[in-house]
Structures are given as structure tokens and as C-alpha cells.
Motif scaffolding. Structure first.
Motif, short mmCIF file in Angstrom:
data_model
loop_
_atom_site.label_atom_id
_atom_site.label_comp_id
_atom_site.label_asym_id
_atom_site.label_seq_id
_atom_site.Cartn_x
_atom_site.Cartn_y
_atom_site.Cartn_z
N LEU A 291 -8.17 -3.48 0.99
CA LEU A 291 -7.18 -2.94 1.41
C LEU A 291 -6.98 -1.73 0.52
N ARG A 292 -7.22 -1.74 -0.57
CA ARG A 292 -7.49 -0.63 -1.55
C ARG A 292 -8.34 0.66 -1.14
N GLN A 293 -9.74 0.01 -0.74
CA GLN A 293 -10.48 0.89 -0.22
C GLN A 293 -10.27 1.41 1.30
N PHE A 294 -9.51 0.87 2.22
CA PHE A 294 -8.89 1.47 3.27
C PHE A 294 -8.08 2.38 2.91
N PHE A 295 -7.01 1.91 2.22
CA PHE A 295 -5.95 3.10 1.73
C PHE A 295 -6.19 4.36 1.14
N MET A 296 -7.50 4.33 0.50
CA MET A 296 -8.24 5.25 -0.13
C MET A 296 -8.51 6.40 0.90
N THR A 297 -8.77 6.06 2.42
CA THR A 297 -9.12 7.02 3.42
C THR A 297 -7.83 7.36 3.90
N VAL A 298 -6.69 6.80 3.80
CA VAL A 298 -5.44 7.53 4.55
C VAL A 298 -5.02 8.73 3.68
N PRO A 299 -5.03 9.68 4.50
CA PRO A 299 -4.59 11.14 3.95
C PRO A 299 -3.16 11.18 3.09
N ILE B 267 1.21 -10.06 -0.82
CA ILE B 267 0.99 -9.47 -2.46
C ILE B 267 -0.20 -8.38 -2.15
N ALA B 268 -1.19 -8.43 -1.20
CA ALA B 268 -2.39 -7.52 -1.41
C ALA B 268 -1.79 -6.24 -0.86
N VAL B 269 -1.00 -5.86 0.25
CA VAL B 269 -0.77 -4.69 0.63
C VAL B 269 -0.03 -3.78 -0.31
N PRO B 270 1.01 -4.29 -1.04
CA PRO B 270 1.50 -3.44 -2.06
C PRO B 270 0.69 -3.27 -3.34
N ALA B 271 -0.08 -4.30 -3.69
CA ALA B 271 -1.02 -4.06 -4.79
C ALA B 271 -1.99 -3.05 -4.52
N ALA B 272 -2.68 -3.17 -3.40
CA ALA B 272 -3.56 -2.23 -3.00
C ALA B 272 -3.04 -0.88 -2.56
N TYR B 273 -1.75 -0.43 -2.08
CA TYR B 273 -1.33 0.77 -2.16
C TYR B 273 -1.04 1.46 -3.63
N GLY C 127 -10.26 -2.54 -12.42
CA GLY C 127 -11.40 -3.14 -13.16
C GLY C 127 -11.24 -4.50 -13.14
N LEU C 128 -9.73 -5.02 -13.50
CA LEU C 128 -9.43 -6.50 -13.53
C LEU C 128 -9.64 -6.93 -12.11
N VAL C 129 -9.56 -6.52 -11.14
CA VAL C 129 -9.41 -6.91 -9.66
C VAL C 129 -10.95 -7.39 -9.50
N LEU C 130 -11.83 -6.20 -9.75
CA LEU C 130 -13.28 -6.36 -9.54
C LEU C 130 -13.81 -7.57 -10.28
N PHE C 131 -13.39 -7.62 -11.63
CA PHE C 131 -13.74 -8.79 -12.35
C PHE C 131 -13.36 -9.95 -11.76
N ILE D 33 -7.11 -7.38 -2.06
CA ILE D 33 -6.56 -6.18 -2.87
C ILE D 33 -7.59 -5.08 -2.62
N PHE D 34 -9.01 -5.43 -2.99
CA PHE D 34 -10.29 -4.75 -3.09
C PHE D 34 -10.40 -4.10 -1.75
#
Length: 297
Positions: A177-185, A109-115, A130-134, A174-175
Motif C-alpha cells: 500500500l505504501r508503494q501505491f500511495f506513492m503514486t497518488v498525487p 493497520i496497514a492503510v494508516p501505516a502505509a499512508y 527499512g524496518l518494514v522491509l526487514f 504495508i509495503f
């Protein structure tokens, strides 16, 4: 300046050593207690490994053995009871099943959501993030009662489903992996699209292999949290002893009126925690890389 820097560095090392001692002290107590006899544990004597003087095995005596036949060493008695007084192998297997299943579902679940949150442009993306952070701010204990009532109405208590399904979605995963995916070109993703790959193919064939360090870091957090969890299994597993997880197995050595069996209890605790320590030591480098690359350092 050199003297000032040296003083600060020395103070930092002193604080780090003090913190390490505080963290390691419970492990020291656990290991030494698992080696000692009940008399040594009660009196606080015996040093690190105990005197290992011969003692009578009470369970052997209860079965009709003679004093001569039932003599044993404290360390042997403690670890023997850890595996015989309770079905420890079954509890360890349950722990593996539960933690592995939770991590697999969380990854699915986390990999597609983070992507999606990192690389796709859609209406409401920032609100979803923001909902994820909440969700990260909500403690587990606050939702335990509603979760239990829902599982009870569905008839899922005292089952693997009750131990696994409530934690199949991880806001932290999710948070992270999202932060990691942000670093992918973005060029890597654009190249995959030009080769004719769809979004799901990009997720599982491009992004997932790249995210191995972040997944290993998340695996450490997830496995440790659910392997050591006592609160939730204690709530949903009430009647089926065969579904006990490792932390619940420690309750087998609580003797109530007869007193607690601290030696076997600490031996069991050491057996339970050893796989986590070994796994962390083996994955330590990847764990640090995963945390660094996600920007959480």
C-alpha cells in the motif's frame, strides 16, 4: 531481425506452456482422483473421470446395510464422505472467519501505516520503512515458537484469537500500500486538507477508496496464504476439533493403519480450493491493476 524475434517469442511461449503444465498437473491429479474408486486410484487406471462402476459403500455396510442397498458410484461416494466423514461446512466457516478477520485487521493497520510512510514527513520515517522491509525477510517459521509460547502463557491457544491475532500486522501489506500511495498525487491530499479534513479523514475517505485496486491485490495474497495455511493452525489448535480450518480438515481422511482415503481427501481438497479459484477469476482484472499500480510488475 524478424526471424530472430519470432524464434524468441516461440521459445517464450513454449516455456510458458511448460510452466502452466507443471502448475496445473497437481490440480489435474486432484480432480481425477476425486472421481475414482480406491481400486482405480491404487492401480492408476480409469482415465480422467474413472469408470464409475458401481461399488459398495463401506460406511453403509458398517451400519448394517445390504450389498444391494449400499451400491454407489465412486464420485458420489467420495464427495459424500467429504461432507459426512468430517464436518466440512464447519471447517469452511472457520476458514472464512479466520481469513476475513485477518484481512480486516491487516487493512485497519496497514492503510494508516502505509499512508504515514508515503505522505507524511516525520523523523525516522526512512528507518521505519527499512524496518518494514526487514520484516519481509523474516520467515514465519522463525517466529512460530516465540509466538506459540506467548499465546500459551496468555491462555489463547485453541481459540480464534490464536489463529488471527499473530497475523494482524502485515509487513507486506504495508509495503504494497505504501508503494501505491506513492503514486497518488500530493495535490489530492492538499485539496482535502484545504477542505478542512484531518489526516484520519483523508486516510479513510480519500486514500482508501483510491486504493481499492491495491487492496484487492493484497486481499488475494492474504486470503490465499491464510486459507491454505496448515503450519500455524496445526500448532495452536490441538484439542478443539470445532476450530479446525479447511487444511486441517484434510487430516480427517488420513487412515494411518487402514490406509489413506485418497478419493474423499482429494474431493475435500477440490472443495477447499474452488472458492479461491473462483474469487481470483472474478477479481483477476483488479488484481493485475493493483500489482501494476504499485510498481511491483
Amino acid at each position: 531481425m524478424t526471424h530472430r524475434f519470432s524464434t524468441r517469442q516461440t521459445l517464450a511461449h513454449v516455456l510458458l506452456i511448460l510452466g502452466a503444465v507443471i502448475v496445473l498437473l497437481p490440480f489435474y491429479v486432484m480432480v481425477t482422483t476425486s472421481f475414482k474408486s480406491p481400486a482405480e486410484i491404487a492401480s492408476g487406471t480409469g482415465g480422467i473421470f474413472g469408470a464409475q462402476a458401481l461399488m459398495s459403500d463401506q460406511s453403509c455396510l458398517n451400519l448394517g446395510g445390504t450389498d444391494a442397498d449400499c451400491l454407489t458410484r465412486p464420485v458420489i461416494d467420495n464427495y459424500h464422505q467429504a461432507f459426512t466423514k468430517a464436518p466440512l461446512w464447519r471447517y469452511l466457516l472457520n476458514g472464512v472467519i479466520v481469513t476475513a478477520s485477518i484481512f480486516a485487521l491487516q487493512t485497519l493497520i496497514a492503510v494508516p501505516a502505509a499512508y504515514a510512510l508515503a505522505k507524511l514527513r516525520f523523523w525516522g520515517r526512512e528507518a521505519a520503512f527499512g524496518l518494514v522491509l526487514f520484516c519481509l525477510l523474516i520467515p514465519v517459521h522463525a517466529i512460530a515458537l516465540p509466538l506459540y509460547l506467548m499465546l500459551a502463557k496468555l491462555g489463547l491457544t485453541n481459540s480464534y484469537a490464536a489463529l488471527i491475532l499473530p497475523w494482524s500486522v502485515s509487513a507486506f501489506g504495508i509495503f504494497l500500500l505504501r508503494q501505491f500511495f506513492m503514486t497518488v498525487p500530493d495535490d489530492l491530499i492538499d485539496a482535502a486538507r484545504m477542505d478542512g479534513m484531518g489526516e484520519f479523514a483523508i486516510i479513510w475517505r480519500v486514500m482508501l477508496p483510491v486504493a481499492i485496486p491495491a487492496l484487492l491485490a493484497f486481499a488475494i495474497f492474504s486470503v490465499v496464504a491464510h486459507w491454505n495455511d496448515y503450519f500455524w493452525p496445526r500448532i495452536v489448535i490441538t484439542g478443539d476439533r470445532s476450530l479446525f480450518t479447511p487444511p486441517l480438515g484434510l487430516r480427517e481422511f488420513k487412515g494411518d493403519l487402514d490406509g489413506d482415503f485418497y478419493g474423499p481427501m482429494m474431493a475435500t481438497a477440490l472443495i477447499i480450493v474452488t472458492p479461491l479459484v473462483v474469487a481470483f477469476l472474478l477479481a483477476q482484472r483488479r488484481f493485475i491493476d493493483g500489482i501494476t499500480l504499485t510498481g511491483m510488475k
